[in-house]
Write an enzyme that holds these catalytic residues in place. Structure first.
Site: not given
Ligand code: UDX
Length: 444
Positions: A30, A158, A215, A219, A263, A268, A271, A274
């Protein structure tokens, strides 16, 4: 196998340590010297369950090394590209400059390997078309004797489950070029992932473009599911229905499923937000923007959740937030991580503070990041202390400790028992019985 990993963020550092745990000889690189110094000393620069143990055992085995010197990739048979692709400052598209910089940095060090083609494996989330561009670049500039072959292998990890998702993912996708050495490149990656493949994890072979789309499509689907249930919460709010029951009922339909139907304040992190924007931008470039206009709505519904909390709290104080003492429970973008990138909770906290409220924020592990980014917020580690004197409390990240908070005890700390449950995780009856005014999203 000797492998290199470019980029040591959540993805790269975890990937490097996981690969070393499988017995590979890994050098991880890095440009951030401080991050590398920490990793080399066995200090994780971020919170990720199981990662500290993997890091420590990798370093102790001598199979895991960290450096800022790109020449260390010399002699590796596989190079993993794990750098970030954040949203551009001045638009929706992804900034792929870190990917390009990584390729540029390794090209001079790609040299012929006795066991077959040198394989460059893209794991970063990129706009469709990037892989072919990189393969063309390798064909043009890398040592022809090395037969440098690109393979796109998107990562689905995740945060909070990074190690598990790296070692035992739901699926493994290989995006291959239509070239004679592509098959050999796939076989090389099969050797790297031998353990997961032996365990029966499905492996799908696609072309470059499909693997890149898998991917962002995944998402986008997840983001859509969340915004769908949040739109239903808006309907529940105006009709007196309960979105948690609604989600439970529709989730029992196997075709819909119960996951990602919670809900609340919405999605946020580094991933989902954006990625859907970059996907829309790329679709526009390809002349297919209409296909993804629905993602604009997904994004808008998600932003509205943040606006709604600010409005509800503002209205509660007659539109005058100035000097109001508000306590925010949670700063990370979701529980199980200290990541505050595009955190809904943190955005709400800063907006309330910007409107003059005296905001105290607490989080089990993310406060150091809050202090660096938002010194204007009062970051308080102890929950009771954070609650002291609050005129309103908003639970915005559903950490287990907040879910099981005792409403009677919490009542004693605050000056006015008003709670906004931004993740619909508290039991309204219990909180009301303890004297609180309770409000959630889409719950009567
Ligand atoms: C996500 C994807 O799940 C993963 O497969 C990818 O590689 C990267 O992006 P991550 O960013 O770690 O992973 O978060 P994730 O667990 O997916 O949650 C995303 C957001 O959704 C969080 O802010 C979470 O609070 C919100 N969320 C999730 C909800 O508001 N409601 C839900 O039912 C589930």
């Amino acid at each position: 196998m000797k492998i290199s990993v470019l980029g040591c963020g959540y993805l790269g550092a975890v990937h490097a340590a996981a690969m070393a745990s499988l017995g590979h000889d890994v050098v991880a690189i890095d440009i951030d010297e401080e991050r590398i110094a920490k990793l080399a000393a066995g200090e994780p620069p971020f919170f990720e369950p199981d990662f500290p143990e993997l890091l420590e055992s990798g370093l102790a085995s001598g199979r895991l090394k960290f450096t800022t010197d790109f020449s260390a990739v010399h002699g590796a048979r596989v190079h993993f590209i794990c750098v970030g692709t954040p949203q551009l400052d001045d638009g929706y598209a992804a900034d792929v400059s870190q990917v390009d910089a990584a390729i540029e940095a390794i090209i001079p060090h790609i040299t012929k390997h006795v066991d077959g083609p040198v394989v460059v494996v893209g794991k970063s989330t990129v706009p469709v078309g990037t892989a072919q561009r990189i393969q063309d670049w390798l064909d043009r500039d890398a040592d022809p004797a090395a037969n440098a072959t690109l393979l796109w292998n998107p990562e689905f990890l995740r945060e909070g489950f990074g190690v598990v998702d790296t070692l035992t993912p739901d699926r493994i996708v290989y995006g291959l070029a239509d070239s004679p050495q592509a098959e050999a490149a796939g076989e090389t990656l099969d050797e790297v992932y031998a353990e997961a493949l032996r365990a029966g994890i499905p492996r799908l072979i696609t072309d470059f473009a499909t693997s890149e789309l898998v991917k962002v499509a995944a998402n986008s689907f997840l983001a859509t599911k969340i915004s769908f249930i949040n739109a239903m919460a808006e309907l529940c709010d105006v009709s007196g229905a309960d979105v948690t029951k609604l989600a439970e009922a529709i989730g029992l339909d196997e075709r819909i499923g119960p996951k990602f139907l919670r809900a609340g304040l919405g999605f946020g992190g580094g991933c989902l937000p954006k990625d859907i924007r970059a996907f829309m931008a790329r679709a526009g470039e390809l002349g297919a923007d209409q296909a993804l206009t629905f993602l604009r709505e997904v994004d808008a519904i998600n932003s509205r959740r943040r606006d709604a909390v600010v409005q509800i709290l503002s209205r509660k104080f007659g539109g005058q937030l100035s000097g109001r003492r508000i306590t925010i429970l949670g700063a990370a973008f979701k529980p199980g991580t200290d990541d505050v990138r595009d955190s809904p909770a943190l955005e709400v906290a800063t907006r309330l503070s910007g409107l003059g409220a005296r905001v105290k924020i607490t989080d089990p592990i993310a406060l150091d990041n809050v202090r660096i980014l938002h010194p204007e917020l009062q970051a308080v580690q102890d929950v009771d202390e954070a609650l002291q004197g609050a005129e309103a409390v908003a639970l915005l990240t559903e950490w287990p400790e907040y879910k099981k908070m005792d409403p009677a005890h919490a009542r004693e700390q605050v000056s006015n028992p008003y709670v906004f449950d931004g993740r619909n995780v508290l039991a309204p009856q219990q909180w009301r019985a303890a004297g609180w005014t309770y409000r959630g999203f889409g719950r009567p």
